[in-house]
Write a protein that holds these residues in place. Sequence first.
Motif, PDB file in Angstrom:
ATOM      1  N   GLU A   3       7.285   1.114  -1.255  1.00  0.00           N
ATOM      2  CA  GLU A   3       7.221   0.945   0.207  1.00  0.00           C
ATOM      3  C   GLU A   3       5.789   1.104   0.711  1.00  0.00           C
ATOM      4  OE1 GLU A   3       9.985   3.865   1.524  1.00  0.00           O
ATOM      5  OE2 GLU A   3      11.749   2.563   1.289  1.00  0.00           O
ATOM      6  N   LEU A   4       5.056   2.064   0.121  1.00  0.00           N
ATOM      7  CA  LEU A   4       3.641   2.226   0.494  1.00  0.00           C
ATOM      8  C   LEU A   4       2.844   0.975   0.135  1.00  0.00           C
ATOM      9  CD1 LEU A   4       1.184   3.908   1.424  1.00  0.00           C
ATOM     10  CD2 LEU A   4       1.045   4.800  -0.914  1.00  0.00           C
ATOM     11  N   ALA A   5       3.101   0.438  -1.088  1.00  0.00           N
ATOM     12  CA  ALA A   5       2.407  -0.788  -1.501  1.00  0.00           C
ATOM     13  C   ALA A   5       2.727  -1.937  -0.550  1.00  0.00           C
ATOM     14  CB  ALA A   5       2.806  -1.150  -2.926  1.00  0.00           C
ATOM     15  N   ARG A   6       3.986  -2.011  -0.128  1.00  0.00           N
ATOM     16  CA  ARG A   6       4.398  -3.065   0.804  1.00  0.00           C
ATOM     17  C   ARG A   6       3.704  -2.904   2.145  1.00  0.00           C
ATOM     18  NH1 ARG A   6       5.717  -7.281   2.614  1.00  0.00           N
ATOM     19  NH2 ARG A   6       7.786  -8.160   2.940  1.00  0.00           N
ATOM     20  N   GLN A   7       3.488  -1.667   2.607  1.00  0.00           N
ATOM     21  CA  GLN A   7       2.800  -1.425   3.874  1.00  0.00           C
ATOM     22  C   GLN A   7       1.338  -1.830   3.780  1.00  0.00           C
ATOM     23  OE1 GLN A   7       3.344   2.528   5.442  1.00  0.00           O
ATOM     24  NE2 GLN A   7       1.713   2.317   6.956  1.00  0.00           N
ATOM     25  N   LEU A   8       0.722  -1.563   2.638  1.00  0.00           N
ATOM     26  CA  LEU A   8      -0.689  -1.919   2.462  1.00  0.00           C
ATOM     27  C   LEU A   8      -0.872  -3.409   2.229  1.00  0.00           C
ATOM     28  CD1 LEU A   8      -1.901   1.046   0.211  1.00  0.00           C
ATOM     29  CD2 LEU A   8      -2.194   0.782   2.663  1.00  0.00           C
ATOM     30  N   GLN A   9       0.144  -4.071   1.625  1.00  0.00           N
ATOM     31  CA  GLN A   9       0.080  -5.511   1.351  1.00  0.00           C
ATOM     32  C   GLN A   9       1.287  -6.207   1.979  1.00  0.00           C
ATOM     33  OE1 GLN A   9      -0.891  -4.603  -3.143  1.00  0.00           O
ATOM     34  NE2 GLN A   9      -1.246  -6.783  -2.757  1.00  0.00           N
ATOM     35  N   PRO A  10       1.313  -6.363   3.286  1.00  0.00           N
ATOM     36  CA  PRO A  10       2.491  -6.934   3.952  1.00  0.00           C
ATOM     37  C   PRO A  10       2.767  -8.384   3.574  1.00  0.00           C
ATOM     38  CG  PRO A  10       0.657  -6.716   5.487  1.00  0.00           C
ATOM     39  CD  PRO A  10       0.255  -6.005   4.236  1.00  0.00           C
ATOM     40  N   ASP A  11       1.778  -9.086   3.039  1.00  0.00           N
ATOM     41  CA  ASP A  11       1.968 -10.491   2.681  1.00  0.00           C
ATOM     42  C   ASP A  11       2.420 -10.676   1.236  1.00  0.00           C
ATOM     43  OD1 ASP A  11       1.146 -11.209   5.218  1.00  0.00           O
ATOM     44  OD2 ASP A  11      -0.974 -11.299   4.643  1.00  0.00           O
ATOM     45  N   ALA A  12       2.509  -9.587   0.484  1.00  0.00           N
ATOM     46  CA  ALA A  12       2.899  -9.696  -0.927  1.00  0.00           C
ATOM     47  C   ALA A  12       4.365 -10.113  -1.042  1.00  0.00           C
ATOM     48  CB  ALA A  12       2.665  -8.373  -1.631  1.00  0.00           C
ATOM     49  N   ARG A  13       4.650 -10.958  -2.029  1.00  0.00           N
ATOM     50  CA  ARG A  13       6.019 -11.424  -2.266  1.00  0.00           C
ATOM     51  C   ARG A  13       6.472 -11.203  -3.700  1.00  0.00           C
ATOM     52  NH1 ARG A  13       6.069 -10.810   2.110  1.00  0.00           N
ATOM     53  NH2 ARG A  13       6.476 -12.209   3.883  1.00  0.00           N
ATOM     54  N   ARG A  14       5.656 -10.518  -4.512  1.00  0.00           N
ATOM     55  CA  ARG A  14       6.030 -10.286  -5.905  1.00  0.00           C
ATOM     56  C   ARG A  14       5.620  -8.880  -6.313  1.00  0.00           C
ATOM     57  NH1 ARG A  14       3.603 -13.135 -11.371  1.00  0.00           N
ATOM     58  NH2 ARG A  14       5.115 -12.254 -12.847  1.00  0.00           N
ATOM     59  N   GLY A  64      -7.787   7.879  -9.510  1.00  0.00           N
ATOM     60  CA  GLY A  64      -9.167   7.889  -9.977  1.00  0.00           C
ATOM     61  C   GLY A  64      -9.422   6.977 -11.150  1.00  0.00           C
ATOM     62  N   ILE A  65      -8.389   6.237 -11.615  1.00  0.00           N
ATOM     63  CA  ILE A  65      -8.570   5.366 -12.784  1.00  0.00           C
ATOM     64  C   ILE A  65      -8.441   3.890 -12.415  1.00  0.00           C
ATOM     65  CG2 ILE A  65      -7.740   7.146 -14.362  1.00  0.00           C
ATOM     66  CD1 ILE A  65      -5.068   5.565 -14.455  1.00  0.00           C
ATOM     67  N   GLY A  66      -8.358   3.573 -11.125  1.00  0.00           N
ATOM     68  CA  GLY A  66      -8.201   2.195 -10.700  1.00  0.00           C
ATOM     69  C   GLY A  66      -6.914   1.939  -9.958  1.00  0.00           C
ATOM     70  N   ILE A  67      -6.108   3.004  -9.759  1.00  0.00           N
ATOM     71  CA  ILE A  67      -4.858   2.895  -9.023  1.00  0.00           C
ATOM     72  C   ILE A  67      -5.148   3.001  -7.526  1.00  0.00           C
ATOM     73  CG2 ILE A  67      -2.628   3.992  -8.598  1.00  0.00           C
ATOM     74  CD1 ILE A  67      -2.823   2.623 -11.295  1.00  0.00           C
ATOM     75  N   VAL A  68      -4.516   2.130  -6.730  1.00  0.00           N
ATOM     76  CA  VAL A  68      -4.699   2.194  -5.282  1.00  0.00           C
ATOM     77  C   VAL A  68      -4.081   3.463  -4.724  1.00  0.00           C
ATOM     78  CG1 VAL A  68      -4.160   1.103  -3.074  1.00  0.00           C
ATOM     79  CG2 VAL A  68      -4.798  -0.303  -5.038  1.00  0.00           C
ATOM     80  N   GLY A  69      -2.850   3.799  -5.182  1.00  0.00           N
ATOM     81  CA  GLY A  69      -2.216   5.015  -4.701  1.00  0.00           C
ATOM     82  C   GLY A  69      -0.726   4.995  -4.937  1.00  0.00           C
ATOM     83  N   GLY A  70      -0.021   5.899  -4.276  1.00  0.00           N
ATOM     84  CA  GLY A  70       1.421   5.988  -4.401  1.00  0.00           C
ATOM     85  C   GLY A  70       1.946   7.162  -3.604  1.00  0.00           C
ATOM     86  N   SER A  71       3.302   7.301  -3.595  1.00  0.00           N
ATOM     87  CA  SER A  71       3.930   8.471  -2.975  1.00  0.00           C
ATOM     88  C   SER A  71       4.007   9.542  -4.050  1.00  0.00           C
ATOM     89  CB  SER A  71       5.326   8.096  -2.465  1.00  0.00           C
ATOM     90  OG  SER A  71       5.952   9.227  -1.898  1.00  0.00           O
ATOM     91  N   MET A  72       3.269  10.617  -3.874  1.00  0.00           N
ATOM     92  CA  MET A  72       3.062  11.571  -4.965  1.00  0.00           C
ATOM     93  C   MET A  72       3.143  13.007  -4.489  1.00  0.00           C
ATOM     94  SD  MET A  72      -0.341   9.807  -6.570  1.00  0.00           S
ATOM     95  CE  MET A  72      -0.370   8.104  -7.128  1.00  0.00           C
ATOM     96  N   GLN A  73       3.422  13.855  -5.462  1.00  0.00           N
ATOM     97  CA  GLN A  73       3.147  15.277  -5.315  1.00  0.00           C
ATOM     98  C   GLN A  73       2.179  15.601  -6.445  1.00  0.00           C
ATOM     99  OE1 GLN A  73       6.735  17.492  -5.953  1.00  0.00           O
ATOM    100  NE2 GLN A  73       6.831  16.996  -8.110  1.00  0.00           N
ATOM    101  N   THR A  74       1.190  16.359  -6.176  1.00  0.00           N
ATOM    102  CA  THR A  74       0.211  16.664  -7.215  1.00  0.00           C
ATOM    103  C   THR A  74       0.801  17.674  -8.188  1.00  0.00           C
ATOM    104  OG1 THR A  74      -0.796  18.483  -5.990  1.00  0.00           O
ATOM    105  CG2 THR A  74      -1.650  16.271  -5.572  1.00  0.00           C
ATOM    106  N   PHE A  75       0.455  17.540  -9.443  1.00  0.00           N
ATOM    107  CA  PHE A  75       0.944  18.479 -10.452  1.00  0.00           C
ATOM    108  C   PHE A  75       0.359  19.869 -10.232  1.00  0.00           C
ATOM    109  CE2 PHE A  75       1.709  14.392 -12.486  1.00  0.00           C
ATOM    110  CZ  PHE A  75       3.005  14.562 -12.949  1.00  0.00           C
ATOM    111  N   ALA A  76      -0.811  19.918  -9.655  1.00  0.00           N
ATOM    112  CA  ALA A  76      -1.400  21.222  -9.344  1.00  0.00           C
ATOM    113  C   ALA A  76      -0.553  21.957  -8.305  1.00  0.00           C
ATOM    114  CB  ALA A  76      -2.829  21.045  -8.848  1.00  0.00           C
ATOM    115  N   GLN A  77      -0.126  21.225  -7.272  1.00  0.00           N
ATOM    116  CA  GLN A  77       0.708  21.858  -6.261  1.00  0.00           C
ATOM    117  C   GLN A  77       2.076  22.227  -6.819  1.00  0.00           C
ATOM    118  OE1 GLN A  77      -0.356  22.655  -3.054  1.00  0.00           O
ATOM    119  NE2 GLN A  77       1.540  23.849  -3.171  1.00  0.00           N
TER     120      GLN A  77
END
Length: 617
Positions: free
Chosen positions: A163-174, A269-282
């Motif tokens: 859903e986050l990816a869809r919000q950042l790329q509203p025109d994406a269809r695949r 930090g490796i080339g990923i745009v992002g995601g819905s996450m909880q950090t392992f540290a937290q």
Amino acid sequence: MVFPRIALCFLANFALCLASTIALAGPESTAEGNKRVLILAQHDSIQPATQETIRAVVAALAQRLPGNVEIYSEYMDAARFPEPDDFARFKSGIVAKYAALPLDVVMPLGQDALNFMLANRSEIAPRVPIVFAAVDAQDASRASSQPGVGGLISHFDVRRTVELARQLQPDARRLVVMTGSAVFDRSWEATARTALRDFDPTIQIDYVSGLTLDGFKQVAAELPRDAMLLIITILQDASGRQFVSRNAAAEIAQASGAPAYAHYSTYMGIGIVGGSMQTFAQMGADVAEIAADVLLNENQSPQIHESVARPVIDWRQLRRWGIDESRVPADAELMFYEPSIWDEYRSLIQATIVVILLQAATIFALIVESRRRRSTADRLTQERVEFARLSRVSQLGELSGALAHELRQPLAAILANAEAGRRLLAKQPPDFAEVKEILDDIVSDNQRAATVISQLRNMIVKGESEFDRVDLNQAVRSTLKLVNSELLTRQTTVSFLDEKQSFLVQGNLAQLQQVILNLLLNAADAMTELTPAKRRITVETRLRKDGSRELAVSDLGPGLSAQMMADAFKPFFTSKQTGLGLGLAISRSIAQSHGGSLGFDEAWEVGARIILVLPAP
């Protein structure tokens, strides 16, 4: 290749356990009253998620129970050793290892670790509280039905990441979802399919697995820019090659032709745009807090808590893919944020712009004011010059009778000589020698008349703004010739005491002649009450010590009082019954425009003496 990896896991396990024991237990780690915590990790010790979680657990327990806790860690490495026989051997080692070491809390990290501990609890740590983490809500609910079991429900939410990816790329269809070939990888593929079963039907979802790492990279590289790539876990590829999932994801993300997303914070930090996450540290800090509550209150059973996931975005990847920053959720955590110069120094830039604009406005106003002043000065100069010319014409008007006399004399002589010549030519034989003398006289008289006209023209015509080198003595002589008839009419004599050399100044001849003419006429006017024998004007030029030139005009009139000397240069001040009172005012302005001065000699005792001073050229 299996033995070296097992050896590496063992060394990492040993180092982490030793560091944990030294850091938390101190030199009295075996003393009565110390609490013992066994961390049972589902994966191997070199997985970034495992390392990050355990570091956070160690730090949090050290803060809650300083010097009063011993931490032990074991790694199932379930992704590479998933078979029942592998689990049986692992259980045997654990039972033997901790048989004589009473534990106070067991902390399974991951679903397989929790299931393993629940199945073997009676042999490994009977009646010991179990505090789990990295477990979903369904497994947590099932486990918590047993006594003394609680922990942290973790959210690794594939759907929210898409859903986050869809919000950042509203025109994406695949959407392309990638998972590896390990048992753990396949379980995540099944989870992803379930989570995305009823997702937006306008989005084409392709699940890609069963490939080598190079195959994954090739598929990713062929994706169009407007597609979305979700990398879940790749612990093993189709060739049996095993990976740290983060490292495999990094290679795929770098090769991808479309933005890549993930739901693990260790992928950031490796080339990923992002995601819905909880950090392992937290997550590690939160589960350590639950465990600490149990350790500090022996009668308390572990409680169930839920972790909080939030959007996490790599700012650099937004820039890389040209994703509009306005689409980023307001609650997102921005990592690797590199503010633009505008964002970082906005206040300073705005203040600087304001200062520059104010300075520019000030400079513009000064330029406008300067031009206006220059225009006004030019206009005043032109008016002054024109006024001076008109004043000069007026003065010449006063000399009209004398000037007419100056012209009448040579013209009469020319006429008389012409008639005499005509008579001589009529004689037989003609007297050519006499005729030649007559013609010479005619030429001389003509030149005399032309000189008078030329002098008049020079003083009347416009175009007097140009300055040139002028012989001041010659200017005096030419003016004296011009005013000679007038002075004769007034029965006034003039003495000119000059330097017997060229006396150059930088100026305008017509304007200097106007000043000299005005001074001569004023001197003559001042002596109208005297007898003709006493009417004498003295004109004198001399070189001053500082190199400047001085022209003085004196008369034998009644002189001027100090007040009259001061008022004489004011416009429209006059002591004459006729006249406008502008002569001296204009003369002084001409002197000043030449860089000089004009003033009375206050120490002069007989009559009046006025001095014109001009700088050296």
